[in-house]
Design a protein around this motif. Structure first.
Motif, PDB file in Angstrom:
ATOM      1  N   VAL A  93      24.598 -43.430-130.644  1.00  0.00           N
ATOM      2  CA  VAL A  93      24.597 -44.673-129.862  1.00  0.00           C
ATOM      3  C   VAL A  93      23.328 -45.471-130.140  1.00  0.00           C
ATOM      4  N   ILE A  94      22.205 -44.773-130.215  1.00  0.00           N
ATOM      5  CA  ILE A  94      20.941 -45.459-130.497  1.00  0.00           C
ATOM      6  C   ILE A  94      20.991 -46.118-131.871  1.00  0.00           C
ATOM      7  N   GLY A  95      21.489 -45.395-132.858  1.00  0.00           N
ATOM      8  CA  GLY A  95      21.598 -45.977-134.184  1.00  0.00           C
ATOM      9  C   GLY A  95      22.481 -47.207-134.190  1.00  0.00           C
ATOM     10  N   ALA A  96      23.609 -47.155-133.462  1.00  0.00           N
ATOM     11  CA  ALA A  96      24.530 -48.294-133.432  1.00  0.00           C
ATOM     12  C   ALA A  96      23.895 -49.498-132.755  1.00  0.00           C
ATOM     13  N   PHE A  97      23.202 -49.277-131.626  1.00  0.00           N
ATOM     14  CA  PHE A  97      22.558 -50.380-130.913  1.00  0.00           C
ATOM     15  C   PHE A  97      21.417 -50.970-131.742  1.00  0.00           C
ATOM     16  N   ALA A  98      20.591 -50.112-132.350  1.00  0.00           N
ATOM     17  CA  ALA A  98      19.479 -50.603-133.165  1.00  0.00           C
ATOM     18  C   ALA A  98      19.989 -51.355-134.391  1.00  0.00           C
ATOM     19  N   GLU A  99      21.030 -50.839-135.031  1.00  0.00           N
ATOM     20  CA  GLU A  99      21.611 -51.511-136.195  1.00  0.00           C
ATOM     21  C   GLU A  99      22.128 -52.891-135.826  1.00  0.00           C
ATOM     22  N   SER A 100      22.809 -52.997-134.699  1.00  0.00           N
ATOM     23  CA  SER A 100      23.338 -54.288-134.273  1.00  0.00           C
ATOM     24  C   SER A 100      22.219 -55.281-134.012  1.00  0.00           C
ATOM     25  N   MET A 101      21.148 -54.807-133.358  1.00  0.00           N
ATOM     26  CA  MET A 101      20.037 -55.703-133.054  1.00  0.00           C
ATOM     27  C   MET A 101      19.373 -56.214-134.330  1.00  0.00           C
ATOM     28  N   ALA A 129      31.714 -52.498-125.527  1.00  0.00           N
ATOM     29  CA  ALA A 129      32.875 -51.642-125.742  1.00  0.00           C
ATOM     30  C   ALA A 129      32.435 -50.214-126.078  1.00  0.00           C
ATOM     31  N   LEU A 130      31.294 -50.101-126.743  1.00  0.00           N
ATOM     32  CA  LEU A 130      30.787 -48.783-127.116  1.00  0.00           C
ATOM     33  C   LEU A 130      30.267 -48.033-125.889  1.00  0.00           C
ATOM     34  N   VAL A 131      29.479 -48.735-125.050  1.00  0.00           N
ATOM     35  CA  VAL A 131      28.949 -48.152-123.813  1.00  0.00           C
ATOM     36  C   VAL A 131      29.173 -49.179-122.704  1.00  0.00           C
ATOM     37  N   PRO A 132      30.250 -49.051-121.906  1.00  0.00           N
ATOM     38  CA  PRO A 132      30.636 -50.078-120.939  1.00  0.00           C
ATOM     39  C   PRO A 132      29.552 -50.416-119.922  1.00  0.00           C
ATOM     40  N   PHE A 133      28.707 -49.452-119.570  1.00  0.00           N
ATOM     41  CA  PHE A 133      27.677 -49.713-118.553  1.00  0.00           C
ATOM     42  C   PHE A 133      26.330 -50.086-119.176  1.00  0.00           C
ATOM     43  N   ALA A 134      26.286 -50.362-120.482  1.00  0.00           N
ATOM     44  CA  ALA A 134      25.057 -50.801-121.143  1.00  0.00           C
ATOM     45  C   ALA A 134      24.799 -52.275-120.850  1.00  0.00           C
ATOM     46  N   SER A 135      23.562 -52.695-121.118  1.00  0.00           N
ATOM     47  CA  SER A 135      23.194 -54.113-121.010  1.00  0.00           C
ATOM     48  C   SER A 135      22.887 -54.620-122.415  1.00  0.00           C
ATOM     49  N   PRO A 136      23.801 -55.366-123.040  1.00  0.00           N
ATOM     50  CA  PRO A 136      23.648 -55.726-124.449  1.00  0.00           C
ATOM     51  C   PRO A 136      22.990 -57.077-124.687  1.00  0.00           C
ATOM     52  N   LEU A 137      22.364 -57.660-123.668  1.00  0.00           N
ATOM     53  CA  LEU A 137      21.857 -59.030-123.786  1.00  0.00           C
ATOM     54  C   LEU A 137      20.615 -59.083-124.686  1.00  0.00           C
ATOM     55  N   ASN A 138      19.496 -58.812-124.203  1.00  0.00           N
ATOM     56  CA  ASN A 138      18.174 -58.694-124.847  1.00  0.00           C
ATOM     57  C   ASN A 138      17.139 -58.855-123.734  1.00  0.00           C
ATOM     58  N   PRO A 139      16.494 -57.752-123.356  1.00  0.00           N
ATOM     59  CA  PRO A 139      16.485 -56.441-123.994  1.00  0.00           C
ATOM     60  C   PRO A 139      17.872 -55.783-124.002  1.00  0.00           C
ATOM     61  N   VAL A 140      18.113 -55.007-125.045  1.00  0.00           N
ATOM     62  CA  VAL A 140      19.356 -54.259-125.160  1.00  0.00           C
ATOM     63  C   VAL A 140      19.096 -52.850-124.645  1.00  0.00           C
ATOM     64  N   ASP A 141      19.731 -52.514-123.528  1.00  0.00           N
ATOM     65  CA  ASP A 141      19.524 -51.224-122.882  1.00  0.00           C
ATOM     66  C   ASP A 141      20.724 -50.328-123.185  1.00  0.00           C
ATOM     67  N   CYS A 142      20.507 -49.336-124.061  1.00  0.00           N
ATOM     68  CA  CYS A 142      21.606 -48.444-124.418  1.00  0.00           C
ATOM     69  C   CYS A 142      21.777 -47.307-123.425  1.00  0.00           C
ATOM     70  N   THR A 143      20.917 -47.244-122.408  1.00  0.00           N
ATOM     71  CA  THR A 143      20.996 -46.313-121.275  1.00  0.00           C
ATOM     72  C   THR A 143      20.857 -44.857-121.718  1.00  0.00           C
ATOM     73  N   ALA A 144      20.829 -43.994-120.714  1.00  0.00           N
ATOM     74  CA  ALA A 144      20.664 -42.564-120.984  1.00  0.00           C
ATOM     75  C   ALA A 144      21.903 -41.920-121.589  1.00  0.00           C
ATOM     76  N   GLN A 145      22.953 -42.708-121.807  1.00  0.00           N
ATOM     77  CA  GLN A 145      24.126 -42.189-122.522  1.00  0.00           C
ATOM     78  C   GLN A 145      23.726 -41.638-123.892  1.00  0.00           C
ATOM     79  N   ALA A 146      22.645 -42.170-124.441  1.00  0.00           N
ATOM     80  CA  ALA A 146      22.184 -41.709-125.756  1.00  0.00           C
ATOM     81  C   ALA A 146      21.777 -40.243-125.736  1.00  0.00           C
ATOM     82  N   PHE A 147      21.467 -39.709-124.542  1.00  0.00           N
ATOM     83  CA  PHE A 147      21.205 -38.278-124.449  1.00  0.00           C
ATOM     84  C   PHE A 147      22.394 -37.471-124.962  1.00  0.00           C
ATOM     85  N   ASN A 148      23.592 -37.978-124.688  1.00  0.00           N
ATOM     86  CA  ASN A 148      24.812 -37.255-125.044  1.00  0.00           C
ATOM     87  C   ASN A 148      25.257 -37.509-126.479  1.00  0.00           C
ATOM     88  N   ASP A 149      24.929 -38.691-126.981  1.00  0.00           N
ATOM     89  CA  ASP A 149      25.376 -39.050-128.335  1.00  0.00           C
ATOM     90  C   ASP A 149      24.302 -39.918-128.986  1.00  0.00           C
TER      91      ASP A 149
END
Length: 397
Positions: free
Chosen positions: A337-345, A314-334
């Motif tokens: 996003v990296i903090g949220a993905f790392a915290e969740s993992m 829901a945070l990044v619709p085109f991300a791959s949240p399985l494992n590996p968790v790929d937060c994609t280059a969207q993190a360049f913009n915000d």
């Protein structure tokens, strides 16, 4: 002697040499019988029959331990083995313990005790630390100390055992398991002559909570022959050895680099208990590479919980949240996003180890400060997990 004098050894040094009145400026004694007091330990550096006579004389005067540099014993064949048996018999008549023969010696840097001959100190002295080295090979043990020092790993204690006519590497590991000076045990072996002693030593290390990382060589037929000629060890069945190490939780290193890597990490006293790995990255390709390596190493990478996957999607619709968790280059913009993905993992994934891979971002002047700030917040909220990276705190971790 020069090493001990340079490092402030507080004990008395009493050289025995019939051919000169002084050695390195210290009064020399012609025979063991001329010594003014009984030595706690002796260093024997004379050839063949002289070494046997020295053990006899030292035992008779009350000395209870000797480090025997002398070679030419069991490692050279039947005649040498017979001489070695006489050496041991002389020691046992007097209740004397032997390190060696055919050993490089040992050191305890904490007290400045260096009964060892090696050029490795020309590159620097042992660093303060808690890693003990036990090695059947003197030259490799000395090399391992030097390589550890160059990696910034503190190894105040090194013991080499050579032919193991009396003291075995198992005895050294057992002692280190009980020693307040050692928290991590790094060992090198070419063969195990007494399985019962070895098992007892590994059990002692496990019971004391001290990790053991071990390099055991002689896996090949040629290597087994080389081991026999080197320290008179029998290499044994490698599959059995693997099974024993697995049973006692010993990490078997295949290379010097791997042994040092494990010793370095073990210093932190953070040990994964279930060996599961989570990966968060901005590179799908890197995630695939890490997944392949993890599977080859038998390291499980279970998927993220379904609820966490849905939240990240829901945070990044085109991300791959399985494992590996790929937060994609969207993190360049915000970067949050990296903090949220790392915290969740870290908080929801249940992984005992986590790798965060962000390519060149970690050293990018425009990206690195914000990236590190996000990751450091996650680490600060979840201390005690293994982590890889540099620059996330004041010290490398």
């Amino acid at each position: 002697m020069a090493y001990m004098r340079a490092r402030g050894f507080a004990g008395r040094l009493m050289p025995v040499n019939p051919n000169r009145p002084t050695v390195q400026g210290l009064p020399a004694f012609a025979t063991v019988a001329d010594l003014p007091e009984v030595p706690e330990a002796a260093i024997i550096a004379i050839p063949g029959e002289g070494a046997i006579a020295a053990v006899e004389a030292l035992g008779a005067c009350g000395c209870r331990a000797a480090i025997v540099f002398t070679a030419g014993f069991a490692e050279v064949g039947a005649q040498g083995a017979a001489m070695q048996a006489r050496l041991v018999a002389a020691a046992r008549r007097h209740g004397m313990r032997l390190a060696g023969p055919n050993c490089l010696g040992l050191f305890n840097a904490t007290i400045g005790y260096f009964p060892i001959f090696t050029a490795s100190f020309e590159g620097g002295w042992p660093l303060p630390g808690r890693v003990g080295i036990a090695s059947q090979s003197g030259a490799y043990g000395s090399h391992l100390f030097a390589a550890a020092r160059d990696r910034g790993i503190g190894t105040p204690v090194l013991v080499t055992t050579g032919n193991e006519a009396d003291l075995h590497i198992a005895d050294v590991i057992h002692w280190m398991a009980a020693s307040a000076e050692v928290e991590v045990i790094a060992a090198y072996a070419e063969g195990i002559a007494d399985g019962t002693r070895f098992l007892a030593a590994l059990a002692a290390a496990r019971n004391s909570g001290k990790p053991v990382v071990m390099m055991k060589v002689g896996r090949s037929a040629l290597g087994a022959v080389a081991a026999q000629s080197h320290t008179a060890s029998i290499a044994g069945d490698d599959r059995i050895f693997d099974a024993v190490l697995d049973e006692f939780g010993v990490v078997r290193a295949r290379t010097t680099e791997e042994l040092l890597d494990v010793a370095y990490v073990a210093q932190k006293r953070i040990y994964p208990s279930a060996n599961t790995l989570g990966v968060v990255t901005i590179s799908g390709g890197a995630g695939v590479l890490i997944s392949d390596a993890a599977e080859a190493a038998g390291l499980a990478m279970p998927p993220m919980p379904a609820e966490a996957q849905a939240r990240l999607k829901a945070l990044v619709p085109f991300a791959s949240p399985l494992n590996p968790v790929d937060c994609t280059a969207q993190a360049f913009n915000d970067m949050s996003v990296i903090g949220a993905f790392a915290e969740s993992m870290v908080a929801e994934g249940g992984y005992t180890s986590v790798i965060a891979f962000f390519t060149a971002w970690g050293s990018s002047p425009s990206m690195a400060p914000r990236l590190r700030a996000e990751l450091k917040q996650v680490l600060d909220r979840h201390p005690g997990q293994p982590r890889m990276g540099r620059g996330l705190s004041e010290e490398p971790s």
